[in-house]
Design an enzyme around this catalytic site. Structure first.
Site, mmCIF file in Angstrom:
data_model
loop_
_atom_site.group_PDB
_atom_site.id
_atom_site.type_symbol
_atom_site.label_atom_id
_atom_site.label_comp_id
_atom_site.label_asym_id
_atom_site.label_seq_id
_atom_site.Cartn_x
_atom_site.Cartn_y
_atom_site.Cartn_z
ATOM 1 N N LYS A 68 19.988 27.364 53.710
ATOM 2 C CA LYS A 68 21.343 26.826 53.591
ATOM 3 C C LYS A 68 21.395 25.592 52.685
ATOM 4 C CE LYS A 68 22.264 28.689 58.145
ATOM 5 N NZ LYS A 68 22.669 28.438 59.541
ATOM 6 N N ARG A 98 23.034 29.733 71.104
ATOM 7 C CA ARG A 98 23.999 30.381 70.206
ATOM 8 C C ARG A 98 24.376 31.741 70.781
ATOM 9 N NH1 ARG A 98 23.544 28.615 64.933
ATOM 10 N NH2 ARG A 98 25.581 29.594 64.654
ATOM 11 N N PRO A 121 28.171 28.533 57.214
ATOM 12 C CA PRO A 121 27.765 29.637 56.342
ATOM 13 C C PRO A 121 26.269 29.895 56.445
ATOM 14 C CG PRO A 121 29.180 28.082 55.195
ATOM 15 C CD PRO A 121 28.821 27.444 56.496
ATOM 16 N N GLU A 122 25.898 31.155 56.262
ATOM 17 C CA GLU A 122 24.494 31.534 56.291
ATOM 18 C C GLU A 122 23.977 31.739 54.873
ATOM 19 O OE1 GLU A 122 23.745 34.618 59.182
ATOM 20 O OE2 GLU A 122 25.170 33.745 60.603
#
Length: 273
Positions: A53, A262, A2-3
């Site tokens: 985060k 990424r 999750p961001e």
């Protein structure tokens, strides 16, 4: 993983669960936190914040519970007498008014005096949090031109939590697309107008993702994507997860590359150098 927007939404749920009464019960799995439950009972949760985060639960006795979900951690809100059915390992639990917030599977948990929180080794490296701190576009423009950042490629810079906290992989692709910028460009390559446009979308898309539970696309493009049979995994984004599909803006085929290890999605026509 999750961001920032997803962590901020989770913090909202926990804050709603825990801030309307006194702590009736507390439990921590780790030995270094075993002394805290009796000290917390009778205290209140004042606020739940995020730093990128990481999550910060602030107590009325001026202690702060720091936690980072990493890959597998998750908070669950539930009735205290109804334990969630899960194979995850319980790490922490706080109970207020018969309602519990339980943290599962996270391993990075610690308690800090509020006045020493800036000494935390992870938090000390973070840039400003876009959703829990007062951050404006002008502040982001200024950071883009700081010596640590202005000669770095945007594709890598937007993942650096030391630049701003909360951006992650899907937001990186979306921000660069809406700003019309190649991931290979650097802040120093941009005009003042280009830096301001980038700052605008860094801030506005992060807030949009927070308010819409992760939807960063435009309403008209969403309807177009749905009519083409795209799944929510695709139509919620303008470019992310849409490799090989037509760009909503110019109809060119969207591409995927790896930047900073990424995946990054972009339009080769709208985001050319």
């Amino acid at each position: 993983m999750p961001e920032g927007p997803e962590i901020r939404r989770a913090a909202d749920r926990i804050e709603k669960q825990l801030t309307k009464g006194i702590i009736e019960d507390a439990w921590f799995a780790f030995d270094e936190l075993k002394d805290y439950p009796p000290r917390l009972i009778g205290q209140q949760v004042d606020k739940v914040e995020t730093r990128g985060k990481a999550m910060l639960v602030r107590f009325s006795d001026q202690h702060v519970l720091y936690s980072h979900n990493q890959l597998y951690g998750v908070w669950k809100c539930h009735a205290a007498d109804k334990v969630p059915v899960t194979r995850r390992s319980l790490r922490a639990r706080l109970v207020v008014n018969g309602r519990a917030a339980s943290l599962y599977s996270a391993s990075d948990i610690s308690m800090w005096p509020a006045d020493r929180l800036d000494e935390h080794p992870f938090l000390a490296r973070l840039g400003p949090d876009l959703l829990s701190q007062a951050v404006g576009e002008e502040h982001i423009v200024q950071r883009l031109m700081e010596a640590s950042f202005h000669r770095r490629g945007l594709g890598g810079l937007l993942l650096d939590q030391g630049f701003v906290a909360g951006l992650g992989n899907y937001l990186r692709s979306e921000v660069l697309f809406f700003a019309g910028l190649s991931p290979r460009l650097r802040p120093c390559d941009l005009s003042e107008a280009g830096r301001r446009r980038l700052a605008h979308f860094i801030l506005s898309l992060t807030w949009q993702a927070y308010r819409t539970a992760g939807v960063t696309n435009c309403p008209e493009w969403i309807e177009k994507a749905k009519s083409m049979g795209e799944s929510r995994r695709q139509w919620r984004f303008s470019v992310f997860e849409r490799q090989g599909l037509p760009c909503h803006r110019c109809a060119a085929s969207l591409e995927k590359i790896n930047v900073a290890s990424r995946r990054l999605y972009f339009c080769p026509q709208c985001q050319s150098m």
